[in-house]
Scaffold this motif. Sequence first.
Motif, mmCIF file in Angstrom:
data_model
loop_
_atom_site.group_PDB
_atom_site.id
_atom_site.type_symbol
_atom_site.label_atom_id
_atom_site.label_comp_id
_atom_site.label_asym_id
_atom_site.label_seq_id
_atom_site.Cartn_x
_atom_site.Cartn_y
_atom_site.Cartn_z
ATOM 1 N N PRO A 182 9.234 -0.842 20.800
ATOM 2 C CA PRO A 182 10.158 -0.140 19.894
ATOM 3 C C PRO A 182 10.422 -0.887 18.593
ATOM 4 C CG PRO A 182 11.011 -0.143 22.142
ATOM 5 C CD PRO A 182 9.826 -1.055 22.133
ATOM 6 N N CYS A 183 10.213 -2.202 18.582
ATOM 7 C CA CYS A 183 10.433 -2.989 17.368
ATOM 8 C C CYS A 183 9.343 -2.778 16.323
ATOM 9 C CB CYS A 183 10.477 -4.480 17.703
ATOM 10 S SG CYS A 183 11.872 -4.974 18.723
ATOM 11 N N LEU A 184 8.229 -2.183 16.734
ATOM 12 C CA LEU A 184 7.063 -2.045 15.858
ATOM 13 C C LEU A 184 6.889 -0.599 15.437
ATOM 14 C CD1 LEU A 184 4.594 -4.261 17.928
ATOM 15 C CD2 LEU A 184 5.998 -4.965 15.971
ATOM 16 N N VAL A 185 6.616 -0.362 14.163
ATOM 17 C CA VAL A 185 6.475 0.996 13.656
ATOM 18 C C VAL A 185 5.177 1.636 14.117
ATOM 19 C CG1 VAL A 185 5.370 0.379 11.447
ATOM 20 C CG2 VAL A 185 6.816 2.422 11.591
ATOM 21 N N THR A 186 4.162 0.832 14.375
ATOM 22 C CA THR A 186 2.902 1.294 14.957
ATOM 23 C C THR A 186 2.465 0.270 15.994
ATOM 24 O OG1 THR A 186 1.598 0.159 13.254
ATOM 25 C CG2 THR A 186 2.121 2.482 12.867
ATOM 26 N N ALA A 199 -6.143 -7.701 10.336
ATOM 27 C CA ALA A 199 -4.756 -7.853 9.876
ATOM 28 C C ALA A 199 -4.478 -6.910 8.717
ATOM 29 C CB ALA A 199 -4.496 -9.304 9.469
ATOM 30 N N ASP A 200 -5.406 -6.837 7.765
ATOM 31 C CA ASP A 200 -5.253 -5.913 6.636
ATOM 32 C C ASP A 200 -5.168 -4.468 7.115
ATOM 33 O OD1 ASP A 200 -5.304 -7.965 4.781
ATOM 34 O OD2 ASP A 200 -7.427 -7.745 4.319
ATOM 35 N N ASN A 201 -6.018 -4.113 8.079
ATOM 36 C CA ASN A 201 -6.000 -2.748 8.611
ATOM 37 C C ASN A 201 -4.659 -2.430 9.258
ATOM 38 O OD1 ASN A 201 -8.655 -2.429 7.806
ATOM 39 N ND2 ASN A 201 -9.510 -2.896 9.812
ATOM 40 N N ALA A 202 -4.116 -3.398 9.985
ATOM 41 C CA ALA A 202 -2.831 -3.192 10.652
ATOM 42 C C ALA A 202 -1.714 -2.975 9.641
ATOM 43 C CB ALA A 202 -2.506 -4.384 11.548
ATOM 44 N N VAL A 203 -1.765 -3.720 8.539
ATOM 45 C CA VAL A 203 -0.750 -3.573 7.495
ATOM 46 C C VAL A 203 -0.849 -2.200 6.832
ATOM 47 C CG1 VAL A 203 0.000 -4.425 5.236
ATOM 48 C CG2 VAL A 203 -0.505 -6.046 7.078
ATOM 49 N N ALA A 209 2.455 4.631 8.246
ATOM 50 C CA ALA A 209 3.450 5.140 9.189
ATOM 51 C C ALA A 209 4.846 5.159 8.578
ATOM 52 C CB ALA A 209 3.443 4.282 10.458
ATOM 53 N N LYS A 210 5.121 4.224 7.661
ATOM 54 C CA LYS A 210 6.427 4.173 6.991
ATOM 55 C C LYS A 210 6.499 5.099 5.793
ATOM 56 C CE LYS A 210 7.508 -0.624 8.241
ATOM 57 N NZ LYS A 210 7.745 -1.993 7.743
ATOM 58 N N ASN A 211 5.407 5.854 5.561
ATOM 59 C CA ASN A 211 5.354 6.773 4.414
ATOM 60 C C ASN A 211 5.624 6.020 3.113
ATOM 61 O OD1 ASN A 211 4.829 9.356 3.432
ATOM 62 N ND2 ASN A 211 6.998 9.894 3.344
ATOM 63 N N ASN A 212 4.956 4.898 2.952
ATOM 64 C CA ASN A 212 5.157 4.038 1.794
ATOM 65 C C ASN A 212 4.889 4.788 0.490
ATOM 66 O OD1 ASN A 212 3.546 2.019 -0.213
ATOM 67 N ND2 ASN A 212 5.259 0.990 0.771
ATOM 68 N N PRO A 213 5.846 4.803 -0.457
ATOM 69 C CA PRO A 213 5.681 5.580 -1.699
ATOM 70 C C PRO A 213 4.450 5.173 -2.506
ATOM 71 C CG PRO A 213 7.960 4.889 -1.442
ATOM 72 C CD PRO A 213 7.178 4.168 -0.389
#
Length: 279
Positions: A182-186, A199-203, A209-213
């Motif tokens: 639950p602490c992780l958005v994905t 690591a880059d792919n995960a970011v 997932a956070k709908n980054n603008p």
Amino acid sequence: MPKMDENRAPYHVKAPGSSGSSVHLPGRGSFPRVDDHLVVPELTRDEIIGGRRIEASPAHPPHATRHHKLDYVIGALVAPGYQAATDLLTRHDQDSDFASDVCIFKDGVDPATSTRYLEEIAFEVVSEQNERYVAEKALRMHRHGVRRIFTIWIKGGRRVCEWSPESQSWRPLDAGSQIEDPCLVTPLAVAALLDAAEADNAVVDALDAKNNPALRKREVIAEAKGVAESVLKVLETRGIAVHEVQREEILRCQDLDRLNRWLSRAVLASSADEILSKS
């Protein structure tokens, strides 16, 4: 010294549960508040584990570089309502005051203690430390209420492990598995803790997932460019001349509704002016 548990899990590693505050286990009494420190934060390198004062030395590569990558990945994956921290000093019991490399804890103030919440997940990069030392930290963190504790081992074959309270040992995680919590958005790919490209792919996945603008804006720009190029391709295929100024207007446009109208008109229009002159 605790031995490695070889029961690998080639599947998604899910959270065993979530708690908002410390766990007070029967017969153990209350724990000190997380910020009732035995050492002075930020003015000393010392930590105290089981009453023993230990110097937390600065790191060399590859420990330092892996620590940086860990910060990078975990910082992006933190779910709303949680915070991540690096080297966050925590009083874990009467005789222990130490930090994990990276941790995640709930936002806000714990009403039970009037301080920050205890960390829910902790990560430790292991290079020169012996396994007994790392296991003792895990035992004390878990007894305090830290739900999950992970290690990234640098030497002796790079690997990621999770602390198993049942066997009191480190359980290796399959490089192809994912950590769900639950602490992780994905879900966090275990490979992202070992490989720079992963690591880059995960970011990127976390920002999506956070709908980054900024990411959404890039997607709109890319889609607009694709439609604009389609408009020009249709006109070129039909043999309709396009002046340089008109070409620039089409390529510069980022209004998807307008671009799609232009694309529909390009199929039948007799000139580029006919396409662009209408709203």
